[in-house]
Design a protein around this motif. Structure first.
Motif, PDB file in Angstrom:
ATOM      1  N   UNK A  71       0.841  -1.193   0.000  1.00  0.00           N
ATOM      2  CA  UNK A  71       0.000   0.000   0.000  1.00  0.00           C
ATOM      3  C   UNK A  71       0.878   1.245   0.000  1.00  0.00           C
ATOM      4  N   UNK A  72       0.298   2.369  -0.391  1.00  0.00           N
ATOM      5  CA  UNK A  72       1.003   3.646  -0.330  1.00  0.00           C
ATOM      6  C   UNK A  72       0.899   4.264   1.062  1.00  0.00           C
ATOM      7  N   UNK A  73      -0.119   3.924   1.794  1.00  0.00           N
ATOM      8  CA  UNK A  73      -0.290   4.389   3.168  1.00  0.00           C
ATOM      9  C   UNK A  73      -0.637   3.196   4.065  1.00  0.00           C
ATOM     10  N   UNK A  74      -0.363   3.293   5.330  1.00  0.00           N
ATOM     11  CA  UNK A  74      -0.641   2.285   6.361  1.00  0.00           C
ATOM     12  C   UNK A  74       0.288   1.078   6.316  1.00  0.00           C
ATOM     13  N   UNK A  75       1.264   1.045   5.391  1.00  0.00           N
ATOM     14  CA  UNK A  75       2.303   0.014   5.372  1.00  0.00           C
ATOM     15  C   UNK A  75       1.724  -1.405   5.311  1.00  0.00           C
ATOM     16  N   UNK A  76       0.822  -1.647   4.370  1.00  0.00           N
ATOM     17  CA  UNK A  76       0.230  -2.966   4.182  1.00  0.00           C
ATOM     18  C   UNK A  76       0.944  -3.703   3.052  1.00  0.00           C
ATOM     19  N   UNK A  77       1.212  -4.995   3.263  1.00  0.00           N
ATOM     20  CA  UNK A  77       1.757  -5.828   2.192  1.00  0.00           C
ATOM     21  C   UNK A  77       0.607  -6.563   1.523  1.00  0.00           C
ATOM     22  N   UNK A  78       0.275  -6.157   0.302  1.00  0.00           N
ATOM     23  CA  UNK A  78      -0.869  -6.744  -0.400  1.00  0.00           C
ATOM     24  C   UNK A  78      -0.615  -8.179  -0.839  1.00  0.00           C
ATOM     25  N   UNK A  79       0.564  -8.436  -1.427  1.00  0.00           N
ATOM     26  CA  UNK A  79       0.853  -9.757  -1.950  1.00  0.00           C
ATOM     27  C   UNK A  79       2.018  -9.711  -2.921  1.00  0.00           C
ATOM     28  N   UNK A  80       2.333 -10.869  -3.518  1.00  0.00           N
ATOM     29  CA  UNK A  80       3.427 -10.999  -4.475  1.00  0.00           C
ATOM     30  C   UNK A  80       2.912 -11.741  -5.710  1.00  0.00           C
ATOM     31  N   UNK A  81       3.591 -11.511  -6.821  1.00  0.00           N
ATOM     32  CA  UNK A  81       3.168 -12.168  -8.062  1.00  0.00           C
ATOM     33  C   UNK A  81       4.374 -12.553  -8.915  1.00  0.00           C
ATOM     34  N   UNK A  82       4.267 -13.691  -9.570  1.00  0.00           N
ATOM     35  CA  UNK A  82       5.249 -14.158 -10.546  1.00  0.00           C
ATOM     36  C   UNK A  82       4.556 -14.324 -11.883  1.00  0.00           C
ATOM     37  N   UNK A  83       5.127 -13.727 -12.932  1.00  0.00           N
ATOM     38  CA  UNK A  83       4.592 -13.828 -14.293  1.00  0.00           C
ATOM     39  C   UNK A  83       5.653 -14.437 -15.207  1.00  0.00           C
ATOM     40  N   UNK A  84       5.253 -15.423 -16.010  1.00  0.00           N
ATOM     41  CA  UNK A  84       6.172 -16.112 -16.914  1.00  0.00           C
ATOM     42  C   UNK A  84       5.639 -16.053 -18.344  1.00  0.00           C
ATOM     43  N   UNK A  85       6.559 -15.925 -19.299  1.00  0.00           N
ATOM     44  CA  UNK A  85       6.185 -15.825 -20.710  1.00  0.00           C
ATOM     45  C   UNK A  85       7.144 -16.617 -21.586  1.00  0.00           C
ATOM     46  N   UNK A  86       6.593 -17.341 -22.565  1.00  0.00           N
ATOM     47  CA  UNK A  86       7.362 -17.961 -23.645  1.00  0.00           C
ATOM     48  C   UNK A  86       6.615 -17.696 -24.941  1.00  0.00           C
ATOM     49  N   UNK A  87       7.321 -17.171 -25.952  1.00  0.00           N
ATOM     50  CA  UNK A  87       6.650 -16.867 -27.218  1.00  0.00           C
ATOM     51  C   UNK A  87       7.575 -17.128 -28.392  1.00  0.00           C
ATOM     52  N   UNK A  88       6.980 -17.540 -29.516  1.00  0.00           N
ATOM     53  CA  UNK A  88       7.719 -17.728 -30.764  1.00  0.00           C
ATOM     54  C   UNK A  88       6.922 -17.078 -31.881  1.00  0.00           C
ATOM     55  N   UNK A  89       7.632 -16.662 -32.926  1.00  0.00           N
ATOM     56  CA  UNK A  89       6.994 -16.027 -34.078  1.00  0.00           C
ATOM     57  C   UNK A  89       7.580 -16.601 -35.348  1.00  0.00           C
ATOM     58  N   UNK A  90       6.699 -16.857 -36.304  1.00  0.00           N
ATOM     59  CA  UNK A  90       7.137 -17.298 -37.628  1.00  0.00           C
ATOM     60  C   UNK A  90       6.159 -16.764 -38.669  1.00  0.00           C
ATOM     61  N   UNK A  91       6.663 -15.921 -39.546  1.00  0.00           N
ATOM     62  CA  UNK A  91       5.819 -15.355 -40.591  1.00  0.00           C
ATOM     63  C   UNK A  91       4.656 -14.574 -40.019  1.00  0.00           C
ATOM     64  N   UNK A  92       3.452 -14.902 -40.461  1.00  0.00           N
ATOM     65  CA  UNK A  92       2.248 -14.215 -39.986  1.00  0.00           C
ATOM     66  C   UNK A  92       1.740 -14.747 -38.645  1.00  0.00           C
ATOM     67  N   UNK A  93       2.400 -15.790 -38.099  1.00  0.00           N
ATOM     68  CA  UNK A  93       1.901 -16.449 -36.900  1.00  0.00           C
ATOM     69  C   UNK A  93       2.759 -16.120 -35.683  1.00  0.00           C
ATOM     70  N   UNK A  94       2.091 -16.064 -34.512  1.00  0.00           N
ATOM     71  CA  UNK A  94       2.791 -15.930 -33.231  1.00  0.00           C
ATOM     72  C   UNK A  94       2.093 -16.843 -32.227  1.00  0.00           C
ATOM     73  N   UNK A  95       2.877 -17.581 -31.471  1.00  0.00           N
ATOM     74  CA  UNK A  95       2.359 -18.493 -30.447  1.00  0.00           C
ATOM     75  C   UNK A  95       2.968 -18.090 -29.113  1.00  0.00           C
ATOM     76  N   UNK A  96       2.115 -17.970 -28.091  1.00  0.00           N
ATOM     77  CA  UNK A  96       2.626 -17.585 -26.771  1.00  0.00           C
ATOM     78  C   UNK A  96       1.930 -18.366 -25.672  1.00  0.00           C
TER      79      UNK A  96
END
Length: 401
Positions: free
Chosen positions: A350-375
Motif C-alpha cells: 500500500x502507499x499508506x498504512x504500510x500494508x503488504x498486499x501480496x506478491x506475483x510471478x509472471x512467466x512468458x514464452x513466445x515464438x513467431x514465424x511469418x504471420x503467426x505468433x504463439x505464446x
C-alpha cells in the motif's frame, strides 16, 4: 466529335485518379485459451475465445479512410465475462461481440501534421493513462478528433478530444460494464525529443460521465511530466531509463474531493538478447477512502501491476509496485523468426498504512514465424492483505495480414 473527346478526357482523368487510390486489406485473428483458478470462488474458469478483425484502408495523397469490424465468439464459455451472469466463475472479460471497431478519416502531411477523426485507436506514451487495452479480445477505442504536430526529434504536440469511449465489454455490455461511456475527455502532450530521450509534459482530463460507472467517481484530471530514453554503454550494451511524476485530482462531476501523486522510476539493461529491468510504480492515496487514490480507467491494464489483474482499480490505500524482469530474445532460432522467454516478479504494498498486499510471478514464452505468433503465459498471485490467491494460464495463437 468534340463532346466525344471531352467525355473521353474526363473518363481518362477519372480513371487516373481511381488508380491513385490504394486499397489495403487487413485481418487480425487471435485464438486464446484462458484458465483461472481463484480462491474463494466455487468454479475455475476455462475460456476459449476467437477474435477476428477484418478491415480495409483506402489511401490517397496523404489521406486515408479506415473501416474495421470486430467479432468475438466463445468456443468454450465456462467463465464470467462480466455480462453473462456466471458469477460462480472467475472473471474473464472477453464477452461474445460483434461491432464496428474503428471507422476513421486521417490526414498525414509531410510537414509532421496529422489529423484523425472518428472511432480510432489511441495509445499515449506507455499507455498507463490512455491506451487501447489490446490484451482483451474486444479492444478499447475512442470516438475522437486527434491532432498531432511535429516529429520524434525536437518539439511536438499531441491533442485529442474524446466524446465517447467504446469499452472492452462489447455490444452486450450494460450497467456498470457499459458498451460505451460518454464524456468530454481531453488528452494533451507536449514533447521534446533529443538523442538522449524524450521529455514530455502531459494532461489527461478523464470524464466518465455515466452514473452507473462508480457514480462519476472515476472522473479525474492528471497533470505530469515524463522523461524516457536510452544510452549506449558499450558495444551491444544499452541502458534504458524512465522517470515520471504526476498529480491527480477530482474533475467534472466527481463527488469526491481528493488529490494524489503518481510516480514511476525504471531502468533496464540490454546486452545482446538479454534484458534486465528493475522499477517501482506508485499510485498514491489521499485519505484512504475508495476511489481517492490514483485511478487510470482508460489504461491498458494488462501491461501494469501483474497479469493476474488484481489492481485494475487502485485500492483505497494506494499501490506501490516494485518489479523486476529478466528476459532473453533470440532472432531466427531454428525454424522461427523470433523466440522470447521472460520472467517478472512483483511485490505489492500500500502507499499508506504500510500494508503488504501480496506478491506475483509472471512467466512468458513466445515464438513467431511469418504471420503467426504463439505464446504461453502464467501468472501466480500470492495474496497477503489484498484479494485472494489466483493462478492464471494462457495459450494463444495470433495471425495477422
Amino acid at each position: 466529335m468534340r463532346h466525344t473527346l471531352t467525355a473521353a478526357g474526363l473518363l481518362a482523368c477519372g480513371t487516373a485518379h481511381a488508380q491513385d487510390v490504394k486499397l489495403t486489406p487487413s485481418v487480425d485473428a487471435r485464438l486464446r485459451y484462458e484458465h483461472v483458478d481463484q480462491a474463494g470462488l466455487p468454479r475455475n474458469a476455462d475460456a476459449v475465445t476467437l477474435r477476428v478483425r477484418p478491415g480495409v484502408t483506402a489511401s490517397w495523397n496523404g489521406w486515408s479512410a479506415l473501416v474495421e469490424g470486430e467479432g468475438v465468439v466463445a468456443l468454450a464459455d465456462d467463465y464470467n465475462d462480466g455480462t453473462n451472469g456466471k458469477t460462480a466463475f472467475p472473471l474473464v472479460v472477453d464477452p461474445e461481440n460483434i461491432e464496428l471497431n474503428r471507422a476513421q478519416l486521417r490526414y498525414a502531411g509531410k510537414d509532421g501534421l496529422a489529423v484523425t477523426a472518428g472511432r480510432q485507436r489511441i495509445a499515449l506514451v506507455d499507455e498507463r493513462f490512455v491506451g487501447p487495452a489490446a490484451w482483451r479480445q474486444s479492444e478499447q477505442t475512442f470516438d475522437a478528433v486527434r491532432f498531432q504536430l511535429g516529429k520524434s526529434e525536437g518539439l511536438s504536440a499531441d491533442l485529442s478530444y474524446v466524446r465517447g469511449v467504446r469499452t472492452i465489454n462489447g455490444s452486450n455490455g450494460s450497467g456498470a460494464r457499459p458498451v460505451a461511456i460518454g464524456g468530454d475527455n481531453v488528452f494533451a502532450l507536449l514533447n521534446y525529443g533529443t538523442k538522449f530521450g524524450t521529455l514530455a509534459g502531459f494532461a489527461f482530463l478523464v470524464d466518465q460521465d455515466q452514473a452507473a460507472v462508480q457514480g462519476f467517481r472515476l472522473s479525474s484530471q492528471t497533470y505530469g511530466i515524463r522523461f524516457a530514453g536510452a544510452a549506449p554503454l558499450g558495444r551491444q550494451v544499452k541502458l534504458g531509463y524512465v522517470a515520471s511524476w504526476a498529480r491527480q485530482s477530482d474533475w467534472h462531476r466527481n463527488p469526491n474531493d481528493y488529490a494524489a501523486t503518481y510516480w514511476l522510476g525504471e531502468a533496464n539493461l540490454i546486452a545482446k538478447g538479454l534484458t534486465a529491468t528493475l522499477g517501482q510504480e506508485v499510485l498514491g492515496a489521499a485519505q484512504g477512502t475508495p476511489l481517492t487514490s490514483v485511478q487510470t480507467p482508460l489504461a491498458s491494464y494488462f501491461k501494469f501491476n501483474g497479469w493476474a489483474g488484481k489492481f485494475g482499480t487502485t485500492p483505497p490505500n494506494g499501490l506501490r509496485d516494485v518489479y523486476a524482469t529478466l528476459g532473453h530474445g533470440w532472432k531466427r532460432p531454428g525454424p522461427f523468426d523470433a523466440l522470447n522467454l521472460a520472467a517478472t516478479w512483483h511485490r505489492f504494498d500500500s502507499d499508506r498504512l504500510n500494508l503488504h498486499y501480496g506478491d506475483e510471478l509472471d512467466l512468458l514464452a513466445s515464438v513467431k514465424r511469418g504471420h503467426y505468433a504463439l505464446s504461453a503465459r502464467y501468472a501466480h498471485y500470492k495474496a497477503d492483505a489484498f484479494a485472494t490467491d489466483t493462478d492464471k494460464f494462457w495459450l494463444q495463437v495470433d495471425w495477422s495480414l
